[in-house]
Design a protein around this motif. Structure first.
Motif, PDB file in Angstrom:
ATOM      1  N   ALA A 256       7.726  29.336  -7.074  1.00 23.71           N
ATOM      2  CA  ALA A 256       6.576  28.437  -7.851  1.00 23.71           C
ATOM      3  C   ALA A 256       5.591  27.887  -6.551  1.00 23.71           C
ATOM      4  CB  ALA A 256       6.725  27.373  -8.679  1.00 23.71           C
ATOM      5  N   ALA A 257       4.459  27.925  -6.694  1.00 21.27           N
ATOM      6  CA  ALA A 257       3.694  27.107  -5.853  1.00 21.27           C
ATOM      7  C   ALA A 257       2.871  25.884  -6.427  1.00 21.27           C
ATOM      8  CB  ALA A 257       2.439  28.158  -4.972  1.00 21.27           C
ATOM      9  N   ILE A 258       3.216  24.725  -6.155  1.00 22.72           N
ATOM     10  CA  ILE A 258       2.664  23.618  -6.910  1.00 22.72           C
ATOM     11  C   ILE A 258       1.471  22.982  -6.052  1.00 22.72           C
ATOM     12  CG2 ILE A 258       3.280  21.299  -7.717  1.00 22.72           C
ATOM     13  CD1 ILE A 258       6.277  22.197  -7.710  1.00 22.72           C
ATOM     14  N   ILE A 259       0.378  23.062  -6.732  1.00 20.67           N
ATOM     15  CA  ILE A 259      -0.728  22.599  -6.166  1.00 20.67           C
ATOM     16  C   ILE A 259      -1.148  21.159  -6.823  1.00 20.67           C
ATOM     17  CG2 ILE A 259      -3.296  22.965  -5.947  1.00 20.67           C
ATOM     18  CD1 ILE A 259      -2.846  25.901  -6.131  1.00 20.67           C
ATOM     19  N   CYS A 260      -0.989  20.317  -6.159  1.00 19.82           N
ATOM     20  CA  CYS A 260      -1.103  18.962  -6.665  1.00 19.82           C
ATOM     21  C   CYS A 260      -2.594  18.446  -6.806  1.00 19.82           C
ATOM     22  CB  CYS A 260      -0.487  17.892  -5.671  1.00 19.82           C
ATOM     23  SG  CYS A 260       1.269  18.091  -5.241  1.00 19.82           S
ATOM     24  N   ASP A 261      -2.854  17.611  -7.464  1.00 24.92           N
ATOM     25  CA  ASP A 261      -4.451  17.187  -7.947  1.00 24.92           C
ATOM     26  C   ASP A 261      -5.159  16.753  -6.751  1.00 24.92           C
ATOM     27  OD1 ASP A 261      -3.092  14.972  -7.572  1.00 24.92           O
ATOM     28  OD2 ASP A 261      -3.231  14.066  -9.614  1.00 24.92           O
ATOM     29  N   ASP A 262      -4.315  16.288  -5.772  1.00 25.03           N
ATOM     30  CA  ASP A 262      -5.191  16.017  -4.469  1.00 25.03           C
ATOM     31  C   ASP A 262      -5.500  16.966  -3.477  1.00 25.03           C
ATOM     32  OD1 ASP A 262      -2.759  16.091  -3.584  1.00 25.03           O
ATOM     33  OD2 ASP A 262      -2.511  14.215  -2.330  1.00 25.03           O
ATOM     34  N   ALA A 263      -5.123  18.228  -3.827  1.00 24.30           N
ATOM     35  CA  ALA A 263      -5.081  19.403  -2.867  1.00 24.30           C
ATOM     36  C   ALA A 263      -6.543  19.798  -2.605  1.00 24.30           C
ATOM     37  CB  ALA A 263      -4.393  20.511  -3.332  1.00 24.30           C
ATOM     38  N   SER A 417       6.447  26.417  -2.755  1.00 24.40           N
ATOM     39  CA  SER A 417       5.804  25.791  -1.869  1.00 24.40           C
ATOM     40  C   SER A 417       4.961  24.398  -2.706  1.00 24.40           C
ATOM     41  CB  SER A 417       4.545  26.393  -1.235  1.00 24.40           C
ATOM     42  OG  SER A 417       3.739  27.141  -2.373  1.00 24.40           O
ATOM     43  N   VAL A 418       4.683  23.191  -2.083  1.00 20.88           N
ATOM     44  CA  VAL A 418       3.882  22.039  -2.466  1.00 20.88           C
ATOM     45  C   VAL A 418       2.911  21.912  -1.701  1.00 20.88           C
ATOM     46  CG1 VAL A 418       4.195  19.854  -3.118  1.00 20.88           C
ATOM     47  CG2 VAL A 418       6.379  21.398  -3.213  1.00 20.88           C
ATOM     48  N   TRP A 419       1.885  21.675  -2.306  1.00 16.39           N
ATOM     49  CA  TRP A 419       0.249  21.638  -1.617  1.00 16.39           C
ATOM     50  C   TRP A 419      -0.381  20.281  -2.127  1.00 16.39           C
ATOM     51  CZ3 TRP A 419      -0.866  25.775   1.377  1.00 16.39           C
ATOM     52  CH2 TRP A 419      -0.064  27.083   1.141  1.00 16.39           C
ATOM     53  N   SER A 420      -0.179  19.373  -1.219  1.00 19.26           N
ATOM     54  CA  SER A 420      -0.920  17.974  -1.259  1.00 19.26           C
ATOM     55  C   SER A 420      -1.321  17.564   0.020  1.00 19.26           C
ATOM     56  CB  SER A 420       0.151  17.132  -1.959  1.00 19.26           C
ATOM     57  OG  SER A 420      -0.162  15.898  -1.952  1.00 19.26           O
ATOM     58  N   ALA A 421      -2.366  16.587  -0.188  1.00 23.37           N
ATOM     59  CA  ALA A 421      -2.941  15.798   0.975  1.00 23.37           C
ATOM     60  C   ALA A 421      -2.219  14.705   1.374  1.00 23.37           C
ATOM     61  CB  ALA A 421      -4.366  15.185   0.536  1.00 23.37           C
ATOM     62  N   ALA A 422      -1.213  14.497   0.702  1.00 19.71           N
ATOM     63  CA  ALA A 422      -0.064  13.384   0.980  1.00 19.71           C
ATOM     64  C   ALA A 422       0.970  14.063   1.206  1.00 19.71           C
ATOM     65  CB  ALA A 422      -0.113  12.377  -0.380  1.00 19.71           C
TER      66      ALA A 422
END
Length: 480
Positions: A256-263, A417-422
């Protein structure tokens, strides 16, 4: 043409005792590439006997670590001299783009040989322990005869990932590559033989399921190292249990590639697609479940679809090609069948899913266009089963808690993977995903870190010190 009419058994080229041969065709064109003799059960018996004799004699197991390191380093040098040829060979039998063969499929095996050569030389095999009254030496010894069974999607890299640490530890190895890609792997035999590996220590016996089953069930095999499907891994584990053979199993994945809401999508998508589409999507670590915030679902689906449409599909020998063919007609039909299944389950095919309009020279190839499925529920087969092709499934979630729950709602746990600006947020999410490897914002893993998974994605770890220790047994000797 690459013709391999003989097997490499016990360090010698010999005729197979069977009659089967594998005809290899270029997956992009269907043109004949070459052929290889396939091992019969009798050939497997000969290979195991050579491995057992060499191990018991101590010709390699008792060799100084510095000597083992010398041989592995020399083999790496020899492969490096053949790098351009090997890259072309891999692309010809597997169909992955030439740039990927040059960037990964050839350099990684060379790097593995050198890494484990150094580890063989520097590893602390003996440790003295005392409780104040008594003293013991805890020593590490090679596990014995290793059966290494490898898949078609890494014709040289996966065999070396098992063979290098096993040889570095002092084991003898019987390597069983698959009939789909049996050609390039023999370069490893050539290199190690020329580098001075003693006869008997390594055999390479390509074969199908019968040869694999015979090898893993052989009573003289001490350890099984397998990469492949979880279904096959379960059977191997059951067979190994009968004699308590050691196992390392690197199995399937549905990462799973988790795209966060701030990506930032402009930053995410160029890094995510290579992680999802490597080896034309035929990789166990492919990030094929794309988890997206529901309120950004339409935006992300559009962006992913545009990016997939921009992937050049075609001749893998062309450096501009991003996506080549599936390894075989059977694999092409399997992947296409999953797209049909996704439609029947209610998923929407946003792009791809149809046969490609290819130039005449590629009409005989086994291509699947990059495909995006939207409106996917995590309970669907296309979200739960390993498709092993260039097919991405977009799954919407509400909040980080649900994203983690969906990511973990899988029988697999190999990558992610995790995708976030934070960064702190991304790391916190990554720690909660039940998987063996996680990337933050597309960063690659450091070389030397362990490779492997949770749940049905396997048992044990490869690469790094963990991959070396997997080929060692621990003995305690009371000395006083």
């Amino acid at each position: 043409m690459n013709e391999r009419p003989e097997l490499f058994v016990g360090g010698r080229w010999v005729s197979s005792k069977g009659t089967e041969r594998a005809a290899v065709r270029n997956p992009a064109t269907g043109a004949y590439v070459g052929s290889a003799a396939l091992a019969s059960p009798a050939d497997v018996d000969d290979a195991v006997a050579a491995a057992r004799d060499s191990f018991d004699s101590g010709v390699w197991a008792d060799a100084a670590p510095e000597r083992r390191a010398e041989v592995l380093h020399k083999a790496a040098d020899l492969l490096e001299k053949r790098a351009p040829e090997l890259a072309r060979s891999i692309t010809g039998e597997l169909g992955c783009p030439i740039w990927f063969s040059e960037a990964a499929h050839v350099p990684n095996p060379i790097r593995h040989l050198r890494y484990y050569a150094d580890m063989a030389r520097d590893f602390p095999y003996d440790e003295r322990r005392t409780d104040g009254a008594n003293t013991s030496v805890v020593t590490q010894e090679p596990v014995g005869v290793v059966a290494a069974v490898t898949p078609w999607n890494g014709p040289l890299s996966t065999p070396t990932l098992k063979t290098a640490p096993a040889l570095a530890a002092g084991c003898s190895v019987v390597l069983k590559p698959p009939p789909e890609t049996p050609l390039t792997v023999y370069a490893l035999a050539d290199a190690l033989a020329e580098a001075g590996l003693p006869e008997g220590v390594l055999s390479i016996v390509p074969g199908g399921r019968e040869a694999s089953a015979h090898l893993v069930a052989h009573p003289e095999v001490d350890k099984i190292a397998f990469t492949g499907s979880s279904a096959a891994g379960k059977k191997i584990m059951a067979v190994a249990a009968d004699r308590i053979a050691r196992v390392t199993l690197e199995l399937g994945g549905k990462s799973a590639a988790i795209i966060c809401d701030d990506a930032d999508l402009d930053a995410v998508i160029p890094k995510l697609l290579p992680m999802a589409l490597m080896v034309n999507g035929q990789a166990c670590i492919a990030q094929t479940r794309v988890l997206v915030p529901r309120h950004r679902e339409a935006e992300i689906v559009d962006a992913l679809a545009d990016a997939l449409r921009g992937q050049k599909v075609g001749d893998p020998a062309d450096r501009e090609t991003r996506i080549g063919p599936m390894v075989s007609e059977r694999q092409r039909d399997r992947v296409a069948g999953y797209v049909t299944t996704g439609r029947s389950e209610g998923a929407r095919v946003v792009t791809g899913g149809e046969r490609l309009d290819l130039p005449p020279e590629l009409a005989g190839g086994w291509f699947v266009p990059p495909t995006l499925l939207a409106g996917v529920d995590n309970a669907m087969r296309v979200a739960q089963e390993e498709i092993f092709g260039p097919v991405l499934a977009v799954i919407a979630y509400e909040g980080d808690e649900e994203a983690v729950r969906i990511a973990n709602d899988s029988r697999y746990g190999l990558s992610g993977s995790v995708w976030s600006a934070a960064e702190d947020r991304a790391l916190a999410i990554a720690r909660r995903i039940r998987t063996g490897m996680v990337s933050l914002n597309g960063r690659p893993q450091a070389f030397g870190t362990p490779f492997g998974g949770y749940k049905e994605s396997g048992v044990g770890r490869e690469m790094g010190p963990e991959g070396f220790r997997a080929y060692l047994e621990t003995k305690s000797i009371a000395t006083g």
